[in-house]
Design an enzyme around this catalytic site. Structure first.
Site, PDB file in Angstrom:
ATOM      1  N   ASP A   1      51.732 -49.293 117.620  1.00 58.40           N
ATOM      2  CA  ASP A   1      52.022 -50.162 116.475  1.00 58.40           C
ATOM      3  C   ASP A   1      53.173 -49.547 115.689  1.00 58.40           C
ATOM      4  O   ASP A   1      53.826 -48.617 116.163  1.00 58.40           O
ATOM      5  CB  ASP A   1      50.769 -50.322 115.599  1.00 58.40           C
ATOM      6  CG  ASP A   1      50.488 -49.057 114.814  1.00 58.40           C
ATOM      7  OD1 ASP A   1      50.859 -47.967 115.300  1.00 58.40           O
ATOM      8  OD2 ASP A   1      49.918 -49.146 113.712  1.00 58.40           O
TER       9      ASP A   1
ATOM     10  N   TYR B   1      49.684 -54.447 121.675  1.00 56.29           N
ATOM     11  CA  TYR B   1      49.076 -53.476 120.762  1.00 56.29           C
ATOM     12  C   TYR B   1      47.577 -53.724 120.595  1.00 56.29           C
ATOM     13  O   TYR B   1      46.753 -52.809 120.758  1.00 56.29           O
ATOM     14  CB  TYR B   1      49.738 -53.486 119.370  1.00 56.29           C
ATOM     15  CG  TYR B   1      48.808 -52.838 118.388  1.00 56.29           C
ATOM     16  CD1 TYR B   1      48.640 -51.459 118.392  1.00 56.29           C
ATOM     17  CD2 TYR B   1      47.981 -53.599 117.548  1.00 56.29           C
ATOM     18  CE1 TYR B   1      47.710 -50.845 117.579  1.00 56.29           C
ATOM     19  CE2 TYR B   1      47.057 -52.997 116.735  1.00 56.29           C
ATOM     20  CZ  TYR B   1      46.923 -51.619 116.755  1.00 56.29           C
ATOM     21  OH  TYR B   1      45.993 -51.015 115.966  1.00 56.29           O
TER      22      TYR B   1
ATOM     23  N   GLU C   1      41.441 -55.526 113.887  1.00 55.05           N
ATOM     24  CA  GLU C   1      42.758 -55.427 114.512  1.00 55.05           C
ATOM     25  C   GLU C   1      43.610 -56.670 114.269  1.00 55.05           C
ATOM     26  O   GLU C   1      44.817 -56.572 114.045  1.00 55.05           O
ATOM     27  CB  GLU C   1      42.621 -55.161 116.013  1.00 55.05           C
ATOM     28  CG  GLU C   1      42.045 -53.785 116.350  1.00 55.05           C
ATOM     29  CD  GLU C   1      42.886 -52.640 115.787  1.00 55.05           C
ATOM     30  OE1 GLU C   1      44.061 -52.850 115.472  1.00 55.05           O
ATOM     31  OE2 GLU C   1      42.340 -51.529 115.657  1.00 55.05           O
TER      32      GLU C   1
ATOM     33  N   CYS D   1      52.871 -38.863 108.091  1.00 53.10           N
ATOM     34  CA  CYS D   1      54.214 -39.165 108.595  1.00 53.10           C
ATOM     35  C   CYS D   1      54.626 -40.543 108.088  1.00 53.10           C
ATOM     36  O   CYS D   1      54.875 -41.467 108.852  1.00 53.10           O
ATOM     37  CB  CYS D   1      54.220 -39.119 110.122  1.00 53.10           C
ATOM     38  SG  CYS D   1      55.867 -39.109 110.861  1.00 53.10           S
TER      39      CYS D   1
END
Length: 358
Positions: free
Chosen positions: A148, A130, A49, A202
């Site tokens: 995010d 986040y 992360e 997307c």
DNA sequence: AACCCGGGGCG
DNA sequence: CGCCCAGGGTT
């Protein structure tokens, strides 16, 4: 219908449930085989992360492996020097991430264990909203939505949010929808599913609504004029021009290098002095053209100046003047350098070779 | 809210 | 070139 209308519609439990299930089914069949997913651990998830903040997955994967090789456990990371951690981060950029990761590792090692809640993770250096949500949901099963850049895009298009997603109002709208959409039974999978959808389907430019699991419930599906204009983001400033001079002073196989200050661009990374040596040094001339290097906020035009010291004593005297170190090229190669310097490594070595011959 | 902080890939 | 990327810290 106004924005509020879209939002109300998007918060409808029937609609979110349909979307949630379609998304999960899609994710279970399309999730990429990423290394931190194969044998999940808090350490591995945390590292991934941090490493993927503003960094593409494809860029992060090899670095993640190398970093885990260098520091197999949080204890190894906590015991390492900051220079060693920065070296492992070399080339990734946003080097403050590495230093904050190191500080957090020391705190975790000191505490004896990893944080066990979203709030505790949030308190660690380098962990923001986040990242705390991502780690808590993926690693601890806590039901918190992670937002995010991918999620902002998916949610803004799905719900038709027209406010800038990086404004206060826009962020609140995205957060409301993301919370409503969250699959509280599988929060980790769900958060990764939305991000995966943003990365694979997307996408910013060529959204593939035809194969999207959310198309049936999406406000923008199949309407190019709708999704191409979402998400709205506040305008960014252009990189400011910056002329940078690096002075490469050598004597034999020795070179003068500096460790950059604690803050600013490339903090604590190793480069060359920006001030020229005394006029007793022989100029090797500009052996190559200035290099253009773009940072997020600066457009750098870098010029490298080669200098030859008459003897080692004067080289060390110059180094003292500019608070620099004298070392061999090989020793410099073992330190953490910004990409701009690495890109010029071959040419810089040529400078050294030329000075050797002289 | 605005600014600082890297580097790379893609249309 | 412009845009975006599993953002966070500082002011």
């Amino acid at each position: 219908m106004n924005d509020q209308g879209f939002l109300q519609n998007s918060l409808d439990p029937k609609r979110t449930t349909v979307a949630q299930k379609a998304l999960r089914t899609w994710y279970l069949g399309h999730a990429r085989d990423l290394p931190w997913r194969s044998e999940p651990s808090l350490y591995g998830t945390w590292l991934s992360e941090i490493m993927l903040q503003q960094t593409r997955v494809e860029t992060g994967v090899p670095k993640w492996h190398a970093f885990r090789e260098a520091f197999p456990s949080v204890a190894d990371l906590a015991r390492a020097t900051e220079d060693e951690v920065l070296k492992a981060w070399e080339g990734l950029g946003y080097y403050r991430r590495a230093r904050l990761l190191h500080r957090a590792a020391k705190a975790i090692h000191e505490a004896g264990d990893f944080p066990s809640t979203h709030a505790e993770w949030l308190a660690l250096p380098g962990i923001g909203p986040y990242t705390a949500a991502a780690i808590a949901s993926i690693g601890l099963g806590e039901a918190v939505a992670a937002v995010d850049g991918n999620v902002q895009r998916v949610v803004a298009r799905w719900a038709g949010i027209r406010q800038a997603v990086d404004s206060k109002d826009g962020a609140r709208a995205v957060g409301l929808v993301a919370d409503a959409l969250l699959d509280t039974n599988h929060p980790g999978d769900h958060n990764q599913a939305v991000m995966e959808l943003g990365a694979l389907v997307c996408t910013p430019r060529a959204a593939q609504c035809g194969t999207c699991p959310l198309a049936a419930t999406c406000t923008s599906a199949g309407r190019e004029e709708a999704w191409t204009n979402l998400p709205v983001k506040q305008p960014k400033k252009k990189p400011v021009p910056w002329d940078l001079d690096w002075h490469v002073a050598t004597c034999g196989d020795l070179v003068v290098v500096v460790q950059r200050p604690d803050s600013g661009v490339w903090a604590k990374m190793w480069t060359f002095p920006e001030g020229p040596p005394s006029n007793r040094f022989a100029a090797l001339g500009l052996l190559f053209d200035p290099v253009t290097h773009i940072l997020s906020h600066r457009r750098i035009t870098a010029s490298f100046h080669g200098w030859q010291a008459p003897d080692e004593a004067s080289l060390r005297s110059y180094a003292d003047e500019v608070a620099a170190y004298v070392m061999t090229w090989e020793e410099l190669g073992a330190l953490a350098r910004p990409r701009l310097l690495t890109k010029m490594w071959e040419e810089l070595s040529d400078v050294w070779t030329a000075s050797e011959r002289a």
